[in-house]
Design an enzyme around this catalytic site. Structure first.
Site, PDB file in Angstrom:
ATOM      1  N   ASP A  54       0.867  -1.187   0.000  1.00 47.02           N
ATOM      2  CA  ASP A  54       0.000   0.000   0.000  1.00 47.02           C
ATOM      3  C   ASP A  54       0.902   1.235   0.000  1.00 47.02           C
ATOM      4  OD1 ASP A  54      -3.247   0.429   1.013  1.00 47.02           O
ATOM      5  OD2 ASP A  54      -1.921   2.171   1.006  1.00 47.02           O
ATOM      6  N   GLY A  98      -6.936   1.986  -4.788  1.00 49.35           N
ATOM      7  CA  GLY A  98      -7.566   3.079  -5.514  1.00 49.35           C
ATOM      8  C   GLY A  98      -8.706   3.732  -4.773  1.00 49.35           C
ATOM      9  N   GLN A 101     -16.141   4.615  -3.845  1.00 52.72           N
ATOM     10  CA  GLN A 101     -17.325   5.488  -3.959  1.00 52.72           C
ATOM     11  C   GLN A 101     -17.597   6.200  -2.646  1.00 52.72           C
ATOM     12  OE1 GLN A 101     -19.252   1.727  -5.432  1.00 52.72           O
ATOM     13  NE2 GLN A 101     -20.854   3.204  -5.954  1.00 52.72           N
ATOM     14  N   VAL A 137     -10.188  -5.920  -8.437  1.00 56.36           N
ATOM     15  CA  VAL A 137     -11.349  -5.670  -7.580  1.00 56.36           C
ATOM     16  C   VAL A 137     -11.707  -4.177  -7.634  1.00 56.36           C
ATOM     17  CG1 VAL A 137     -12.336  -6.022  -5.278  1.00 56.36           C
ATOM     18  CG2 VAL A 137     -10.529  -7.536  -6.071  1.00 56.36           C
ATOM     19  N   ASN A 139     -12.843  -0.602  -8.515  1.00 55.78           N
ATOM     20  CA  ASN A 139     -13.949  -0.180  -9.388  1.00 55.78           C
ATOM     21  C   ASN A 139     -13.590   0.997 -10.280  1.00 55.78           C
ATOM     22  OD1 ASN A 139     -16.238  -1.829  -9.015  1.00 55.78           O
ATOM     23  ND2 ASN A 139     -16.526  -0.992  -6.955  1.00 55.78           N
ATOM     24  N   PRO A 140     -14.279   1.145 -11.397  1.00 58.58           N
ATOM     25  CA  PRO A 140     -15.298   0.254 -11.962  1.00 58.58           C
ATOM     26  C   PRO A 140     -14.619  -1.002 -12.516  1.00 58.58           C
ATOM     27  CG  PRO A 140     -14.904   2.126 -13.426  1.00 58.58           C
ATOM     28  CD  PRO A 140     -14.041   2.342 -12.227  1.00 58.58           C
ATOM     29  N   ASP A 167     -22.469  -9.563  -6.931  1.00 60.56           N
ATOM     30  CA  ASP A 167     -23.896  -9.331  -7.246  1.00 60.56           C
ATOM     31  C   ASP A 167     -24.635 -10.672  -7.342  1.00 60.56           C
ATOM     32  OD1 ASP A 167     -23.399  -6.312  -8.567  1.00 60.56           O
ATOM     33  OD2 ASP A 167     -21.837  -7.775  -8.902  1.00 60.56           O
ATOM     34  N   ALA A 169     -23.861 -13.360  -5.736  1.00 59.55           N
ATOM     35  CA  ALA A 169     -24.043 -13.839  -4.358  1.00 59.55           C
ATOM     36  C   ALA A 169     -25.228 -13.134  -3.693  1.00 59.55           C
ATOM     37  CB  ALA A 169     -22.768 -13.599  -3.552  1.00 59.55           C
ATOM     38  N   ARG A 170     -25.304 -11.814  -3.908  1.00 55.86           N
ATOM     39  CA  ARG A 170     -26.428 -11.058  -3.322  1.00 55.86           C
ATOM     40  C   ARG A 170     -27.758 -11.558  -3.885  1.00 55.86           C
ATOM     41  NH1 ARG A 170     -22.986  -5.529  -4.265  1.00 55.86           N
ATOM     42  NH2 ARG A 170     -22.175  -5.317  -2.152  1.00 55.86           N
TER      43      ARG A 170
HETATM   44  N1  LIG Z   1     -15.415  -5.250  -7.314  1.00 55.30           N
HETATM   45  C1  LIG Z   1     -16.177  -5.212  -6.243  1.00 55.30           C
HETATM   46  O1  LIG Z   1     -17.128  -5.983  -6.109  1.00 55.30           O
HETATM   47  C2  LIG Z   1     -15.865  -4.228  -5.177  1.00 55.30           C
HETATM   48  C3  LIG Z   1     -14.944  -3.253  -5.422  1.00 55.30           C
HETATM   49  N2  LIG Z   1     -14.645  -2.324  -4.482  1.00 55.30           N
HETATM   50  C4  LIG Z   1     -13.644  -1.334  -4.846  1.00 55.30           C
HETATM   51  O2  LIG Z   1     -12.403  -1.645  -4.206  1.00 55.30           O
HETATM   52  C5  LIG Z   1     -11.615  -0.458  -4.131  1.00 55.30           C
HETATM   53  C6  LIG Z   1     -11.048  -0.310  -2.735  1.00 55.30           C
HETATM   54  O3  LIG Z   1     -12.078  -0.044  -1.813  1.00 55.30           O
HETATM   55  P1  LIG Z   1     -11.744   0.149  -0.259  1.00 55.30           P
HETATM   56  O4  LIG Z   1     -10.756  -0.851   0.171  1.00 55.30           O
HETATM   57  O5  LIG Z   1     -13.031   0.278   0.442  1.00 55.30           O
HETATM   58  O6  LIG Z   1     -11.010   1.580  -0.294  1.00 55.30           O
HETATM   59  P2  LIG Z   1      -9.983   2.141   0.787  1.00 55.30           P
HETATM   60  O7  LIG Z   1      -9.914   3.620   0.555  1.00 55.30           O
HETATM   61  O8  LIG Z   1     -10.328   1.637   2.140  1.00 55.30           O
HETATM   62  O9  LIG Z   1      -8.609   1.467   0.366  1.00 55.30           O
HETATM   63  C7  LIG Z   1      -7.924   1.751  -0.811  1.00 55.30           C
HETATM   64  C8  LIG Z   1      -6.452   1.589  -0.511  1.00 55.30           C
HETATM   65  O10 LIG Z   1      -5.728   1.724  -1.733  1.00 55.30           O
HETATM   66  C9  LIG Z   1      -4.485   2.338  -1.388  1.00 55.30           C
HETATM   67  N3  LIG Z   1      -3.838   2.838  -2.588  1.00 55.30           N
HETATM   68  C10 LIG Z   1      -4.171   3.900  -3.352  1.00 55.30           C
HETATM   69  N4  LIG Z   1      -3.307   4.003  -4.382  1.00 55.30           N
HETATM   70  C11 LIG Z   1      -2.420   2.990  -4.271  1.00 55.30           C
HETATM   71  C12 LIG Z   1      -1.300   2.553  -5.041  1.00 55.30           C
HETATM   72  N5  LIG Z   1      -0.916   3.195  -6.134  1.00 55.30           N
HETATM   73  N6  LIG Z   1      -0.625   1.473  -4.623  1.00 55.30           N
HETATM   74  C13 LIG Z   1      -0.997   0.809  -3.504  1.00 55.30           C
HETATM   75  N7  LIG Z   1      -2.051   1.165  -2.743  1.00 55.30           N
HETATM   76  C14 LIG Z   1      -2.746   2.242  -3.124  1.00 55.30           C
HETATM   77  C15 LIG Z   1      -4.880   3.412  -0.384  1.00 55.30           C
HETATM   78  O11 LIG Z   1      -3.788   3.872   0.368  1.00 55.30           O
HETATM   79  C16 LIG Z   1      -5.917   2.663   0.454  1.00 55.30           C
HETATM   80  O12 LIG Z   1      -5.323   2.040   1.581  1.00 55.30           O
HETATM   81  C17 LIG Z   1     -12.541   0.697  -4.563  1.00 55.30           C
HETATM   82  O13 LIG Z   1     -12.291   1.030  -5.913  1.00 55.30           O
HETATM   83  C18 LIG Z   1     -13.928   0.089  -4.401  1.00 55.30           C
HETATM   84  O14 LIG Z   1     -14.891   0.720  -5.189  1.00 55.30           O
HETATM   85  C19 LIG Z   1     -15.236  -2.331  -3.250  1.00 55.30           C
HETATM   86  C20 LIG Z   1     -16.149  -3.301  -2.943  1.00 55.30           C
HETATM   87  C21 LIG Z   1     -16.574  -4.308  -3.880  1.00 55.30           C
HETATM   88  C1  LIG Z   2     -18.667  -1.299  -3.859  1.00 57.74           C
HETATM   89  C2  LIG Z   2     -19.110  -2.364  -4.746  1.00 57.74           C
HETATM   90  O1  LIG Z   2     -18.759  -2.404  -5.899  1.00 57.74           O
HETATM   91  C3  LIG Z   2     -20.034  -3.341  -4.240  1.00 57.74           C
HETATM   92  O2  LIG Z   2     -20.142  -3.558  -3.030  1.00 57.74           O
HETATM   93  O3  LIG Z   2     -20.746  -3.952  -5.057  1.00 57.74           O
END
Ligand SMILES: NC(=O)C1=CN([C@@H]2O[C@H](COP(=O)(O)OP(=O)(O)OC[C@H]3O[C@@H](n4cnc5c(N)ncnc54)[C@H](O)[C@@H]3O)[C@@H](O)[C@H]2O)C=CC1
Ligand SMILES: CC(=O)C(=O)O
Length: 332
Positions: A54, A98, A101, A137, A139-140, A167, A169-170
């Site tokens: 990170d 990254g 939302q 993982v 988004n988007p 989705d 799973a939900r």
């Molecule tokens: N695909 C899916 O079903 C889901 C996707 N997400 C997505 O996952 C992503 C992360 O969400 P959260 O963990 O809640 O956010 P968060 O803000 O808690 O964590 C993001 C982390 O990325 C780190 N980071 C940023 N740039 C970086 C880089 N260049 N190298 C290494 N680390 C870096 C930040 O320091 C932070 O610790 C978001 O884009 C969110 O929308 C979230 C839930 C479900």
């Molecule tokens: C944040 C997200 O993409 C989800 O929980 O579906």
């Protein structure tokens, strides 16, 4: 005494005793999602070695210390914090880094911020993890999967996104809950974008081969259609509802990512709605989105061509168009 014990039980001896190559994973992004993935994988004994990366070093070290203090309760796993340069030919890299939302934002609103991050991040992954499978993982997620594919130059099978695994799973949870059936016995898929244009495949929803509505939702009575639409609305809006209340979604995606990682590392040939490069399936070309796909040690080896109703096919086409329009605006 300590010196004597150290010689007796050194790591070198443990490595020599093991007759298989350790399973190695890197998690990039130690935020809510990255840590939920790490925790879920640890307690399910998914990896032998886990490296967390990170940009926020302070937080990263705190998270890894916290995990390490739990090691006596789980099967042996080596957990490290570091940079990508510390990765040692990992099998899989899970990218959660990254922007996320804020309440009211859509996943697509994150696109430019996260593409900016990926333009720096992906070349480093290519340099230090040339043989890994990349699991997106961030988004988007469908567009980030496409962007990663283009920036990395990796073969299509080795770049996949969590897509609509969450989705789906939900959807299964909500349907199963209504009928008092275990969700694992409910076959149902959400396909297309992991986002507002996602598509429920009503025509394929079944329990033990018994279809819910094989002609699609349009063949149901008005009352049934309204009820089913209500369930799908809950699926589509689930992330907004959770984010409004707790600021992020994490536990369910952590479990979903673990399921995908196990499918890869244990060569399970699971059919999962991961996001992958689609070209010539269901009339969709040159985009990443979710369709049921076979996942194993090679990554995504086959995408299934579903027989959809005309309405479902139109909705899938619309979802692909939404994604392609967003991709079309990017400079890669
Ligand atoms: N695909 C899916 O079903 C889901 C996707 N997400 C997505 O996952 C992503 C992360 O969400 P959260 O963990 O809640 O956010 P968060 O803000 O808690 O964590 C993001 C982390 O990325 C780190 N980071 C940023 N740039 C970086 C880089 N260049 N190298 C290494 N680390 C870096 C930040 O320091 C932070 O610790 C978001 O884009 C969110 O929308 C979230 C839930 C479900
Ligand atoms: C944040 C997200 O993409 C989800 O929980 O579906």
């Amino acid at each position: 005494m300590f010196e004597q014990l150290f010689t007796e039980f050194s790591d070198r001896d443990r490595t020599v005793q093991s007759n298989r190559r350790p399973l190695k994973g890197v998690i990039i992004g130690a935020g809510q999602v990255g840590m939920a993935c790490a925790y879920s994988m640890l307690i399910q004994n998914t990896l032998d070695e886990m490296l967390l990366v990170d940009v926020n070093q302070e937080k990263l070290q705190g998270e890894v210390m916290d995990l390490l203090h739990g090691v006596p309760f789980i099967d042996p796993t080596v957990i490290r914090s570091g940079t990508l340069a510390d990765s040692d030919d990992p099998d899989i890299v899970i990218i959660t880094a990254g922007a996320k939302q804020q309440p009211g934002e859509t996943r697509l609103d994150l696109l430019n911020r996260n593409v900016h991050i990926f333009k720096q991040l992906i070349p480093q992954i290519v340099q230090y993890c040339p043989n890994a499978i990349l699991l997106l993982v961030t988004n988007p997620v469908d567009i980030m999967t496409y962007v990663t594919l283009k920036l990395s130059g990796f073969p299509c099978n080795r770049v996949l996104g969590s897509g609509t695994v969450l989705d789906t799973a939900r959807f299964r949870y909500l349907l199963a809950n209504q009928l008092k059936i275990d969700p694992r016995s409910f076959h149902a898929y959400i396909i297309g974008e992991h986002g507002d244009s996602e598509v429920p495949v009503w025509s394929k929803v079944n329990i033990a081969g018994m279809n819910l509505c094989s002609g699609g939702i349009e063949d149901c009575s008005e009352a049934d259609a309204e009820r089913l639409q209500g369930i799908f609305d809950q699926v589509k809006n689930a992330a907004y509802e959770v984010i409004k209340r707790k600021g992020a979604t994490s536990y369910a995606i952590g479990l979903g990512v673990t399921d995908i990682v196990k499918a890869v590392l244990r060569n399970q040939n699971r059919v999962l709605t991961v996001s992958s490069f689609i070209h010539g399936v269901n009339g969709i070309n040159d985009v990443c989105l979710s369709l049921p796909a076979v996942v194993n040690r090679e990554g995504v080896t086959r995408v299934l061509d579903l027989s959809l109703t005309p309405n479902e096919q139109n909705l899938l086409q619309h979802s692909a168009t939404v994604l392609k329009e967003a991709i079309g605006k990017l400079e890669l």
